[in-house]
Each structure stands twice: as C-alpha cells, then as structure tokens.
Design a protein around this motif. Structure first.
Motif, PDB file in Angstrom:
ATOM      1  N   ARG A   1       7.343  -2.514   4.882  1.00  0.00           N
ATOM      2  CA  ARG A   1       8.179  -2.756   6.418  1.00  0.00           C
ATOM      3  C   ARG A   1       8.809  -1.816   6.950  1.00  0.00           C
ATOM      4  O   ARG A   1       9.205  -1.794   7.855  1.00  0.00           O
ATOM      5  CB  ARG A   1       9.258  -4.006   6.487  1.00  0.00           C
ATOM      6  N   ASP A   2       9.326  -0.946   6.064  1.00  0.00           N
ATOM      7  CA  ASP A   2      10.513   0.159   6.403  1.00  0.00           C
ATOM      8  C   ASP A   2       9.547   1.508   7.479  1.00  0.00           C
ATOM      9  O   ASP A   2      10.007   1.998   8.116  1.00  0.00           O
ATOM     10  CB  ASP A   2      11.152   0.855   5.028  1.00  0.00           C
ATOM     11  N   ARG A   3       8.098   1.568   6.886  1.00  0.00           N
ATOM     12  CA  ARG A   3       7.124   1.883   7.765  1.00  0.00           C
ATOM     13  C   ARG A   3       6.140   1.526   8.964  1.00  0.00           C
ATOM     14  O   ARG A   3       5.652   2.426   9.677  1.00  0.00           O
ATOM     15  CB  ARG A   3       5.641   2.349   6.239  1.00  0.00           C
ATOM     16  N   LEU A   4       7.189   0.784   9.794  1.00  0.00           N
ATOM     17  CA  LEU A   4       6.020  -0.075  10.286  1.00  0.00           C
ATOM     18  C   LEU A   4       7.449   0.598  11.365  1.00  0.00           C
ATOM     19  O   LEU A   4       8.464   0.579  11.132  1.00  0.00           O
ATOM     20  CB  LEU A   4       6.710  -1.554  10.606  1.00  0.00           C
ATOM     21  N   PRO A   5       6.684   0.501  12.816  1.00  0.00           N
ATOM     22  CA  PRO A   5       7.374   0.510  14.283  1.00  0.00           C
ATOM     23  C   PRO A   5       9.023  -0.081  13.961  1.00  0.00           C
ATOM     24  O   PRO A   5       9.023  -1.361  13.838  1.00  0.00           O
ATOM     25  CB  PRO A   5       6.422   0.635  15.215  1.00  0.00           C
ATOM     26  N   HIS A   6       9.737   0.553  14.446  1.00  0.00           N
ATOM     27  CA  HIS A   6      11.236  -0.294  14.626  1.00  0.00           C
ATOM     28  C   HIS A   6      10.557  -0.970  15.270  1.00  0.00           C
ATOM     29  O   HIS A   6      11.908  -1.810  14.737  1.00  0.00           O
ATOM     30  CB  HIS A   6      11.566   1.317  16.001  1.00  0.00           C
ATOM     31  N   ARG A   7      10.385  -1.382  16.672  1.00  0.00           N
ATOM     32  CA  ARG A   7       9.836  -2.694  17.212  1.00  0.00           C
ATOM     33  C   ARG A   7       9.787  -4.166  16.557  1.00  0.00           C
ATOM     34  O   ARG A   7       9.334  -4.431  16.886  1.00  0.00           O
ATOM     35  CB  ARG A   7       9.887  -2.090  18.694  1.00  0.00           C
ATOM     36  N   TRP A   8       8.614  -2.942  15.915  1.00  0.00           N
ATOM     37  CA  TRP A   8       8.161  -4.400  14.627  1.00  0.00           C
ATOM     38  C   TRP A   8       8.931  -5.252  13.518  1.00  0.00           C
ATOM     39  O   TRP A   8       9.116  -6.341  13.414  1.00  0.00           O
ATOM     40  CB  TRP A   8       6.966  -3.631  14.162  1.00  0.00           C
ATOM     41  N   SER A   9      10.026  -3.988  12.876  1.00  0.00           N
ATOM     42  CA  SER A   9      10.868  -4.473  11.949  1.00  0.00           C
ATOM     43  C   SER A   9      12.727  -4.657  11.950  1.00  0.00           C
ATOM     44  O   SER A   9      12.954  -4.473  11.332  1.00  0.00           O
ATOM     45  CB  SER A   9      10.618  -3.295  11.157  1.00  0.00           C
ATOM     46  N   GLN A  10      12.437  -4.836  13.801  1.00  0.00           N
ATOM     47  CA  GLN A  10      13.895  -4.001  14.011  1.00  0.00           C
ATOM     48  C   GLN A  10      14.881  -5.891  13.319  1.00  0.00           C
ATOM     49  O   GLN A  10      13.987  -6.687  13.257  1.00  0.00           O
ATOM     50  CB  GLN A  10      14.315  -3.682  15.033  1.00  0.00           C
ATOM     51  N   GLU A  11      15.995  -6.022  13.679  1.00  0.00           N
ATOM     52  CA  GLU A  11      16.653  -7.389  13.495  1.00  0.00           C
ATOM     53  C   GLU A  11      16.085  -7.947  14.476  1.00  0.00           C
ATOM     54  O   GLU A  11      15.963  -8.047  15.890  1.00  0.00           O
ATOM     55  CB  GLU A  11      18.230  -7.001  13.784  1.00  0.00           C
ATOM     56  N   GLY A  12      15.500  -9.272  14.057  1.00  0.00           N
ATOM     57  CA  GLY A  12      14.844 -10.362  14.590  1.00  0.00           C
ATOM     58  C   GLY A  12      13.802 -10.261  15.056  1.00  0.00           C
ATOM     59  O   GLY A  12      12.878 -11.349  15.782  1.00  0.00           O
ATOM     60  N   ALA A  13      13.177  -9.614  14.619  1.00  0.00           N
ATOM     61  CA  ALA A  13      12.234  -8.939  14.876  1.00  0.00           C
ATOM     62  C   ALA A  13      10.946  -9.970  13.574  1.00  0.00           C
ATOM     63  O   ALA A  13      11.210 -10.228  12.794  1.00  0.00           O
ATOM     64  CB  ALA A  13      11.083  -7.599  14.495  1.00  0.00           C
ATOM     65  N   TRP A  14       9.806 -10.340  13.811  1.00  0.00           N
ATOM     66  CA  TRP A  14       9.149 -11.452  12.927  1.00  0.00           C
ATOM     67  C   TRP A  14       8.980 -10.626  11.326  1.00  0.00           C
ATOM     68  O   TRP A  14       8.774 -11.433  10.640  1.00  0.00           O
ATOM     69  CB  TRP A  14       7.746 -11.833  13.823  1.00  0.00           C
ATOM     70  N   LEU A  15       8.763  -9.177  11.539  1.00  0.00           N
ATOM     71  CA  LEU A  15       7.945  -8.173  10.288  1.00  0.00           C
ATOM     72  C   LEU A  15       9.600  -7.979  10.040  1.00  0.00           C
ATOM     73  O   LEU A  15       9.874  -7.755   9.347  1.00  0.00           O
ATOM     74  CB  LEU A  15       7.166  -7.538  10.597  1.00  0.00           C
ATOM     75  N   SER A  16      10.794  -8.016  10.022  1.00  0.00           N
ATOM     76  CA  SER A  16      11.817  -7.855   9.577  1.00  0.00           C
ATOM     77  C   SER A  16      12.316  -8.526   7.896  1.00  0.00           C
ATOM     78  O   SER A  16      12.152  -9.469   8.386  1.00  0.00           O
ATOM     79  CB  SER A  16      12.910  -8.038  10.109  1.00  0.00           C
ATOM     80  N   GLY A  17      12.923  -7.289   7.591  1.00  0.00           N
ATOM     81  CA  GLY A  17      13.265  -7.889   6.285  1.00  0.00           C
ATOM     82  C   GLY A  17      14.228 -10.034   6.487  1.00  0.00           C
ATOM     83  O   GLY A  17      13.677 -10.401   5.211  1.00  0.00           O
ATOM     84  N   GLU A  18      14.873  -9.526   7.292  1.00  0.00           N
ATOM     85  CA  GLU A  18      15.908 -10.742   7.053  1.00  0.00           C
ATOM     86  C   GLU A  18      14.482 -12.141   6.695  1.00  0.00           C
ATOM     87  O   GLU A  18      15.387 -13.348   6.844  1.00  0.00           O
ATOM     88  CB  GLU A  18      16.354 -10.846   8.420  1.00  0.00           C
ATOM     89  N   PHE A  19      13.548 -12.254   7.070  1.00  0.00           N
ATOM     90  CA  PHE A  19      12.904 -13.391   7.208  1.00  0.00           C
ATOM     91  C   PHE A  19      11.537 -13.410   6.178  1.00  0.00           C
ATOM     92  O   PHE A  19      10.762 -14.149   5.864  1.00  0.00           O
ATOM     93  CB  PHE A  19      11.622 -13.751   8.559  1.00  0.00           C
ATOM     94  N   LYS A  20      11.685 -11.883   5.339  1.00  0.00           N
ATOM     95  CA  LYS A  20      10.735 -12.037   3.949  1.00  0.00           C
ATOM     96  C   LYS A  20      11.669 -12.989   2.643  1.00  0.00           C
ATOM     97  O   LYS A  20      12.523 -13.917   3.335  1.00  0.00           O
ATOM     98  CB  LYS A  20      11.774 -10.676   3.286  1.00  0.00           C
ATOM     99  N   ILE A  21      10.623 -13.771   2.312  1.00  0.00           N
ATOM    100  CA  ILE A  21      11.001 -14.980   1.405  1.00  0.00           C
ATOM    101  C   ILE A  21      11.296 -14.047  -0.034  1.00  0.00           C
ATOM    102  O   ILE A  21      10.803 -13.630  -0.315  1.00  0.00           O
ATOM    103  CB  ILE A  21       9.713 -15.585   0.821  1.00  0.00           C
ATOM    104  N   VAL A  22      12.721 -14.652  -0.344  1.00  0.00           N
ATOM    105  CA  VAL A  22      13.473 -14.127  -1.438  1.00  0.00           C
ATOM    106  C   VAL A  22      13.179 -15.459  -2.627  1.00  0.00           C
ATOM    107  O   VAL A  22      12.887 -14.813  -3.919  1.00  0.00           O
ATOM    108  CB  VAL A  22      15.004 -13.613  -1.408  1.00  0.00           C
TER     109      VAL A  22
END
Length: 419
Positions: free
Chosen positions: A34-55
């Motif tokens: 995810r850190d290698r994605l464009p910022h707009r895709w992984s920023q907070e609230g984006a679908w691919l951000s780490g906050e939505f990762k299944i832990v």
C-alpha cells in the motif's frame, strides 16, 4: 444503539480484492504494497488505506469452544491438581454432549463435530436401508388396492413404489424435526415479535446450547445424506471397453428427478449455509432457516403420498396446505423476517466493538447472496406448484412436475386422472 455508517467503508469486492493481495504478499514479504501506491489511493479514508486492512480473522474473535478434555479437567480433577480420572464413563460423555453449552460439537468444522456428523450420516443411511424397503412394501400393498395388480406388475412402476417409501421416510423426519424445533425454540427471544435483533446482539459471545448443537448436527446429517441419495438416483455408471483398456462413463438415470438441477443447487446452497452459519456461529439465524423449511416440507410429502394413493380429496387438501404453508414460511417469513434481518439488522454484530466493521463488510454479503439464491429457488418451485394446481383444478390430472418435467405417469404413455 448507534448505527454504523458503512458508506465510509470500501465495497465488498474491493475488500475481497485487497485481502487476496494481502494474503499473497504475506509469504512474499511485500506486505507494505500500500505504501507504494499513489497517495490519493492510500491516504486516510481511501479504500486502499491501511485503516481498512483486515488485521484479525473471525477465528481469532470467536471465544474458544469447550473440548471434551477440557470438560474432564473441569469436572473430574483430583485434589485440585487438574488430573483427569483414568476411566472415562458414559455419564461424562452424556453430560458433555447433551448437558453442556458451547462445546466443540457446536461448530461443524471441529474434529469432534466432524466425527459426530460422520457417524450420524452412517446411522441415518443405515436406518434408511432398514426402513425404506418396509415402507416400500406398504406402498406395494396400497398400490394393489388403488391401482390394481396389472399396474403393480409393470416393471417401470417399481420406481414409484420405491419413491413411496422415500416419501414416508421424509414425512417422518420432517414431522419429527419440526415438532422438536417448535418445542425447543418456542420460548427463544428471536422468534418473538421484533425479536430478530437478538440474533445479533452479543455476537460472537452468544452461548450455544447443547440442544442447538445437536439440532444442527441432525440437520446437517440429513442434508448431507439427502445430497448423496440425490446423486445416487440421478446418475448411473456404465462400463465400456475401448481397445485394450476398460473405461466407464456416467449417464442420467431413468429415475432422475424433473427438478434435479434446482434440487442439487438447493442442497449445495443449504450445505454451504449450514457449514458457514455453524463456523461463524450464527446458529440462531440458521435455525430459523431450518425450521421454516421443515414445516413447509410436511404437506409436500403428504401431497406426494396422497397422489400415489389416488385420494383425490386428500391430494387437493394437502396441495392447498402445501401452497399456503409455502407462502407463509418460504415466501414470507424467510424473505421478510429472516432475510430482512440479515440485510438490515446484522450490523449489530459490530456494536459491542469485538467485530471489526471491515470483517462484516467482507463476510455479510456472502450470506445475503446464498439466502437470496434460496429465495429465488423457492419462487421457481412455487411457479411449478401453480402449474400443478392448474392441472389438478381445471383438468383433474395429477402432474408431479418435481419428479417429471412433463408430468408424472403411471407406467403408460398417458397421464393419470384422479378419480
């Protein structure tokens, strides 16, 4: 209880996709993709951000079930040292299996439950092997009086006599399990008015009574055996020799049901729902699905038996009861009570903070899809019932379209009229 705003979460297909990527990247050491994605895709609230990762997985969230070994340690310890008595008696097995809640029997994926299920399927098949010939003999005697000896002696009518025995067995099972279900669930809160919220409140820490565990095991054993029996009567394996090597091929059996495809899909979906609801411990909702099916199956079996016996009035009464009960249970309670609760109330599993909402987004649509398919199948069967009712009322003919697409025959080319 404040509802959760799931509109801020990514849609289920996106969650499925990035979870698959996470699973693939874990052994490859690229979990930071995810850190290698464009910022707009992984920023907070984006679908691919780490906050939505299944832990955490659902298996980590579910409270552990009590094994037999743990039960013995609790009940039979010497001097507080936790030592198990060397002799394991039938009483301890009985208390563990039938008197203790939330044991490993309550989840069909545990070794204990798998062993119990396997034994139940074997026992059920053995019981059928003993009872079905006797029930078929009753059908043969009844056919002698209702159809005559000439009909009875026709070879192609022997299949109908065998099916008569199957109908009797199914009627006994559906009646018994319906009565047991009604008695057991009579005072359960989720069957009361507006009580479906209790299906989800307190999840996943809802205790599973021993009665619920065995209700599930019995239902699962019946459905597994029913699928095996359906395949046995639907296909025949024929051997053939090509050149020097023997071979075989599979053909449709002459006894295949007219609604084989619908019935096979129904069995597959039902077994998936049984396994899924047990594994995820949403047995309260699953038990409701079981019960509405069993109750509505009783007049179906009665209609088939009455039709075989040429009882015109009984056939009409049973058929009417079948249509009415089908409408009440499978076309009303199932879609507008149970399915509705799965759709709009099941979010409550996240209310106590144990279940991460992203897990709910991941799994809930699977159950919605499977139950939705069941409802569509029920609607398809209902249209078949309407066709059968048309022939019965306006033409005086009994056509069992579930057994034969073009109608049921009695060993001749013409269709039988009820008289």
């Amino acid at each position: 209880m404040e509802a959760i705003d799931f509109s801020t979460y990514p849609p289920t297909p996106v969650v499925w996709a990035y979870t698959a990527v996470d699973s693939a990247c874990e052994p490859l050491g690229c979990t930071d993709w995810r850190d290698r994605l464009p910022h707009r895709w992984s920023q907070e609230g984006a679908w691919l951000s780490g906050e939505f990762k299944i832990v955490r997985s659902m298996s980590e969230l579910k409270p552990p079930l009590l094994t037999y070994q743990q039960y013995l340690q609790q009940e039979y310890n010497d001097n507080g040292q936790g030592q198990i008595r060397s002799s394991i008696g039938l009483k301890s097995l009985y208390n563990y299996a039938f008197k203790t809640s939330s044991t490993s029997l309550a989840e069909l994926t545990t070794p204990t439950a798998i062993c119990a299920l396997f034994m139940l399927v074997i026992v059920l098949r053995r019981i059928k092997a003993i009872l079905l010939p006797r029930f078929s003999d009753l059908g043969r005697q009844a056919a002698l009086h209702t159809h005559g000896r000439q009909w009875l002696e026709q070879t192609n009518n022997q299949t109908r006599i065998v099916k008569f025995g199957e109908y009797v067995f199914r009627l006994i099972f559906h009646t018994a399990v319906s009565i047991a279900g009604i008695v057991y669930f009579w005072d359960k809160e989720w069957w009361k008015a507006d009580g479906t919220k209790s299906l989800w409140i307190g999840y996943p820490n809802q205790p599973i009574d021993a009665g619920m565990a065995w209700y599930y095991l019995a239902q699962s054993a019946y459905n597994v055996e029913a699928m095996i029996s359906l395949l046995e009567i639907s296909f025949v394996i024929k051997t053939a020799t090509k050149g020097k090597f023997p071979g075989f091929h599979i053909e449709w059996s002459p006894n295949v049901r007219g609604d084989f495809r619908e019935m096979f899909v129904h069995h597959v979906i039902t077994n998936m729902l049984i396994l899924g609801s047990s594994s995820f411990r949403v047995t309260r909702a699953g038990s409701m699905v079981f019960l509405v099916h069993d109750i509505s199956d009783i007049p179906v079996d009665l209609s088939k038996l009455a039709n075989f016996l040429k009882w015109k009035a009984s056939t009409a009464v049973c058929f009417t009861a079948m249509v009415v009960l089908w409408c009440i249970t499978r076309l009303s309670i199932l879609p507008f009570v149970i399915f509705k609760s799965v759709m709009i109330e099941s979010w409550m599993v996240c209310a106590n903070g144990v279940v991460d909402p992203i897990l709910y987004v991941f799994y809930q649509p699977i159950f919605v899809f499977l139950i939705g398919l069941l409802i569509l199948l029920h609607a398809a069967w209902f249209t078949m019932f309407l066709q059968m009712g048309y022939y019965l009322v306006f033409k005086g003919e009994a056509h069992d379209l579930s057994e034969h697409k073009t109608g049921e025959t009695l060993g001749t080319a013409t269709k039988r009229k009820i008289n």
